[in-house]
Design an enzyme around this catalytic site. Structure first.
Site, mmCIF file in Angstrom:
data_model
loop_
_atom_site.group_PDB
_atom_site.id
_atom_site.type_symbol
_atom_site.label_atom_id
_atom_site.label_comp_id
_atom_site.label_asym_id
_atom_site.label_seq_id
_atom_site.Cartn_x
_atom_site.Cartn_y
_atom_site.Cartn_z
ATOM 1 N N LYS A 1 28.455 69.925 20.345
ATOM 2 C CA LYS A 1 28.203 68.627 19.714
ATOM 3 C C LYS A 1 27.623 68.680 18.305
ATOM 4 O O LYS A 1 27.217 67.642 17.782
ATOM 5 C CB LYS A 1 27.290 67.799 20.614
ATOM 6 C CG LYS A 1 25.927 68.431 20.816
ATOM 7 C CD LYS A 1 24.911 67.457 21.355
ATOM 8 C CE LYS A 1 23.547 68.077 21.419
ATOM 9 N NZ LYS A 1 22.495 67.185 21.826
ATOM 10 N N GLY B 1 29.365 64.305 3.945
ATOM 11 C CA GLY B 1 29.926 63.680 5.147
ATOM 12 C C GLY B 1 29.025 62.619 5.757
ATOM 13 O O GLY B 1 29.473 61.834 6.588
ATOM 14 N N TYR C 1 34.312 67.945 15.190
ATOM 15 C CA TYR C 1 33.630 67.385 16.366
ATOM 16 C C TYR C 1 34.094 65.944 16.612
ATOM 17 O O TYR C 1 34.539 65.605 17.711
ATOM 18 C CB TYR C 1 32.103 67.416 16.163
ATOM 19 C CG TYR C 1 31.380 66.559 17.170
ATOM 20 C CD1 TYR C 1 31.272 66.962 18.493
ATOM 21 C CD2 TYR C 1 30.838 65.318 16.810
ATOM 22 C CE1 TYR C 1 30.639 66.165 19.439
ATOM 23 C CE2 TYR C 1 30.201 64.519 17.741
ATOM 24 C CZ TYR C 1 30.107 64.940 19.051
ATOM 25 O OH TYR C 1 29.502 64.135 19.987
ATOM 26 N N VAL D 1 14.260 64.909 4.302
ATOM 27 C CA VAL D 1 14.888 63.584 4.236
ATOM 28 C C VAL D 1 16.115 63.768 3.347
ATOM 29 O O VAL D 1 15.999 63.944 2.132
ATOM 30 C CB VAL D 1 13.914 62.543 3.634
ATOM 31 C CG1 VAL D 1 14.596 61.188 3.490
ATOM 32 C CG2 VAL D 1 12.659 62.439 4.500
HETATM 33 P P1 NAD Z 1 23.812 68.655 25.416
HETATM 34 O O1 NAD Z 1 24.273 69.854 24.658
HETATM 35 O O2 NAD Z 1 22.378 68.559 25.742
HETATM 36 O O3 NAD Z 1 24.646 68.506 26.767
HETATM 37 C C1 NAD Z 1 25.940 68.997 26.932
HETATM 38 C C2 NAD Z 1 25.890 69.928 28.117
HETATM 39 O O4 NAD Z 1 27.195 70.424 28.368
HETATM 40 C C3 NAD Z 1 24.984 71.145 27.877
HETATM 41 O O5 NAD Z 1 24.072 71.233 28.951
HETATM 42 C C4 NAD Z 1 25.938 72.334 27.851
HETATM 43 O O6 NAD Z 1 25.336 73.495 28.414
HETATM 44 C C5 NAD Z 1 27.092 71.808 28.658
HETATM 45 N N1 NAD Z 1 28.415 72.363 28.343
HETATM 46 C C6 NAD Z 1 29.021 72.468 27.140
HETATM 47 N N2 NAD Z 1 30.261 72.964 27.285
HETATM 48 C C7 NAD Z 1 30.427 73.179 28.621
HETATM 49 C C8 NAD Z 1 31.493 73.669 29.411
HETATM 50 N N3 NAD Z 1 32.641 74.062 28.871
HETATM 51 N N4 NAD Z 1 31.310 73.733 30.746
HETATM 52 C C9 NAD Z 1 30.153 73.338 31.334
HETATM 53 N N5 NAD Z 1 29.118 72.862 30.632
HETATM 54 C C10 NAD Z 1 29.263 72.780 29.288
HETATM 55 O O7 NAD Z 1 24.310 67.386 24.609
HETATM 56 P P2 NAD Z 1 24.015 65.838 24.871
HETATM 57 O O8 NAD Z 1 23.280 65.342 23.690
HETATM 58 O O9 NAD Z 1 23.496 65.622 26.220
HETATM 59 O O10 NAD Z 1 25.486 65.279 24.756
HETATM 60 C C11 NAD Z 1 26.272 64.965 25.897
HETATM 61 C C12 NAD Z 1 27.609 64.431 25.425
HETATM 62 O O11 NAD Z 1 27.398 63.294 24.596
HETATM 63 C C13 NAD Z 1 28.423 65.410 24.582
HETATM 64 O O12 NAD Z 1 29.779 65.271 24.946
HETATM 65 C C14 NAD Z 1 28.198 64.937 23.171
HETATM 66 O O13 NAD Z 1 29.283 65.270 22.334
HETATM 67 C C15 NAD Z 1 28.096 63.437 23.370
HETATM 68 N N6 NAD Z 1 27.339 62.756 22.331
HETATM 69 C C16 NAD Z 1 26.057 63.175 22.044
HETATM 70 C C17 NAD Z 1 25.334 62.549 21.021
HETATM 71 C C18 NAD Z 1 23.944 63.014 20.650
HETATM 72 O O14 NAD Z 1 23.501 62.737 19.527
HETATM 73 N N7 NAD Z 1 23.207 63.663 21.518
HETATM 74 C C19 NAD Z 1 25.933 61.489 20.311
HETATM 75 C C20 NAD Z 1 27.213 61.079 20.644
HETATM 76 C C21 NAD Z 1 27.906 61.730 21.657
#
Ligand code: NAD
Length: 339
Positions: A85, A295, A152, A220
Site C-alpha cells: 500500500k 504527485g 498503487y 510538512v
Molecule cells: P496493512 O499493511 O496494515 O494491511 C494489509 C495486510 O495484508 C498486512 O497485514 C499484510 O501483511 C497483508 N498482506 C499483504 N499482501 C498479502 C498477501 N499476498 N497475502 C496475505 N496477506 C497479505 O494495510 P492497511 O492500512 O490495513 O490497508 C488495508 C487495505 O486498505 C489495503 O488493501 C490498502 O491498500 C487499503 N487502503 C489503505 C489505506 C491506508 O491509508 N491505510 C487507504 C486506502 C486504502
C-alpha cells in the site's frame, strides 16, 4: 455471517475483525504477516473475548486460500484487505505491486466463488480520483487509469474493473468496493493500531513516532498550496468508523457491484492535524517545512452521502478522537506490536 478477512491481521483488517465480532459475526484472518504481526490475533481476542483464527499464508496462492476455506469455511463473505500500500514504493516496484494487489484478488475470487460466497468486499482507495476540479469527490467523479500518478492507485482501479466484470457473470453475488480516504486512529482500548514497518509514509504514524522520540521532527511537505493555511488537506477517517463501514457493507449487501466512498467529507490540513495531536499530548512537536512531494494533490476529500444513503453508515468520530486514540495506542506500544 462467517467472514474470511484476507490481510485481516493488518491495520484496517484487525479493526474490522473487532467490529464484526462485536456485531455477532464470525471472523477468520488470512495474512502472510508481510506488514504485521501474529500478536494482532491475540489482541483481537483480548478486546472481544472471541477468537478469530489466523491462517498464515499468501492470499495470492490458490492452495493457501483453498486451505483457509476447507479448514475454516464455509464462508458467507470475503473481505479483501491484502495488498502492498505504499504509494512511493509502488513507483519503484511496480511489478511487485501489480502482482500482489491483483493476484490476491484473482485467487480469492476463484476459490471464493467456487465455494459459493455470496458477498465480496474490496479495499479500494480515494486515490482512484485524480482531478481537483471534481472536489468533493463523488463516486461518479471522472476516473481514468492513465491520469493516476502511481502503480498503487492504478492497481486499485484495475481491481475495480476486474470486480465489475466478474460480478457481471455472477449476478447473484454482491461485490462492494470501499474507497477509503485517509484512515487514522486506533481502537479505544489501545491494544490495536497502525504499526507500519520502517519509516512511516503517512502523516499520522509519523507524527506519533516523533511524539515518542523515535523520529526527530515532522516534515510538512509544502506550505504554499492553495488551501486556507497553505498545507495539504486530507479527509481523515477514524479506523473504527471505517471498520463499521465494512460491517454495514456486508449487512446491506445486495447482488450487484457498488462502490462507496468512506470518509468524513471534512478536509483537515497537515497543520490542523499536528495541532490536534499537540492538544492530545499537551506539548508542541518539532516540525520543519519540506518541499512538496511529487504527485501530492493540494486537497482530497469525499462526498460520503452515497454510503449514508445506501448503507446507513456515517463517520461519527472527530480529528481529536483520532489523535487521542493514536496517542493512547502509541504510548502503550511505543515499539509497535513486537516492541
Ligand atoms: P496493512 O499493511 O496494515 O494491511 C494489509 C495486510 O495484508 C498486512 O497485514 C499484510 O501483511 C497483508 N498482506 C499483504 N499482501 C498479502 C498477501 N499476498 N497475502 C496475505 N496477506 C497479505 O494495510 P492497511 O492500512 O490495513 O490497508 C488495508 C487495505 O486498505 C489495503 O488493501 C490498502 O491498500 C487499503 N487502503 C489503505 C489505506 C491506508 O491509508 N491505510 C487507504 C486506502 C486504502
Amino acid at each position: 455471517m462467517r467472514v474470511l478477512l484476507a490481510g485481516g491481521a493488518g491495520y484496517i483488517g484487525a479493526h474490522t475483525a473487532v467490529a464484526l465480532l462485536e456485531a455477532g459475526h464470525e471472523a477468520v484472518l488470512l495474512d502472510n504477516l508481510d506488514n504485521t504481526s501474529a500478536v494482532v490475533a491475540q489482541r483481537i481476542a483480548q478486546i472481544t473475548g472471541t477468537t478469530a483464527p489466523l491462517v498464515v499464508g499468501d492470499a495470492a496462492d490458490d492452495e493457501v486460500v483453498e486451505r483457509a476455506f476447507s479448514e475454516h469455511g464455509p464462508f458467507d463473505a470475503v473481505i479483501h484487505f491484502a495488498a502492498h500500500k505504499a504509494v512511493g514504493e509502488s513507483m519503484q516496484k511496480p511489478l511487485e505491486y501489480y502482482a500482489n494487489n491483483l493476484d490476491s484478488t484473482f485467487a480469492l475470487l476463484r476459490v471464493g466463488l467456487a465455494h459459493g460466497i455470496r458477498s465480496f468486499v474490496f479495499s479500494s482507495t480515494g486515490t482512484v480520483y485524480s482531478d481537483p476540479a471534481d472536489l468533493p469527490f463523488t463516486e461518479e467523479a471522472t476516473r481514468n487509469l492513465v491520469d493516476l500518478s502511481n502503480p498503487y492507485s492504478k492497481s486499485k482501479l484495475m481491481n475495480e474493473v476486474v470486480l465489475q466484470d466478474v460480478q457481471a457473470v455472477n449476478p447473484d453475488v454482491s461485490i462492494t468496493s470501499l474507497r477509503y480516504f485517509n484512515p487514522v486512529g486506533a481502537h479505544a482500548s489501545g491494544l490495536i493500531g497502525e504499526d507500519p514497518q520502517g519509516i512511516p509514509n503517512n502523516l499520522m504514524p509519523f507524527v506519533a513516532r516523533v511524539a515518542v522520540g523515535r523520529l526527530e521532527a515532522i516534515n510538512v511537505f509544502g506550505d504554499d498550496y492553495d488551501t486556507p493555511d497553505g498545507t495539504g488537506q486530507r479527509d481523515y477517517i477514524h479506523v473504527v468508523d471505517l471498520a463499521e463501514g465494512h460491517v454495514a457493507a456486508l449487512e446491506k449487501a445486495k447482488p450487484g457491484f457498488a462502490a462507496y466512498n468512506l470518509g468524513t467529507g471534512r478536509p483537515v490540513s497537515v497543520l490542523e492535524l499536528i495541532a490536534s495531536f499537540e492538544r492530545a499530548i499537551g506539548r508542541e512537536l518539532p516540525k520543519r517545512i519540506a518541499p512538496r512531494r511529487p504527485g501530492d494533490l493540494a486537497a482530497t476529500y469525499c462526498d460520503p452521502a452515497k454510503a449514508e444513503r445506501a448503507l446507513g453508515w456515517k463517520a461519527r468520530l472527530t480529528i481529536d478522537d483520532m489523535t487521542r486514540d493514536v496517542w493512547h495506542w502509541q504510548q502503550g506500544n511505543p515499539g509497535g506490536y513486537e516492541g
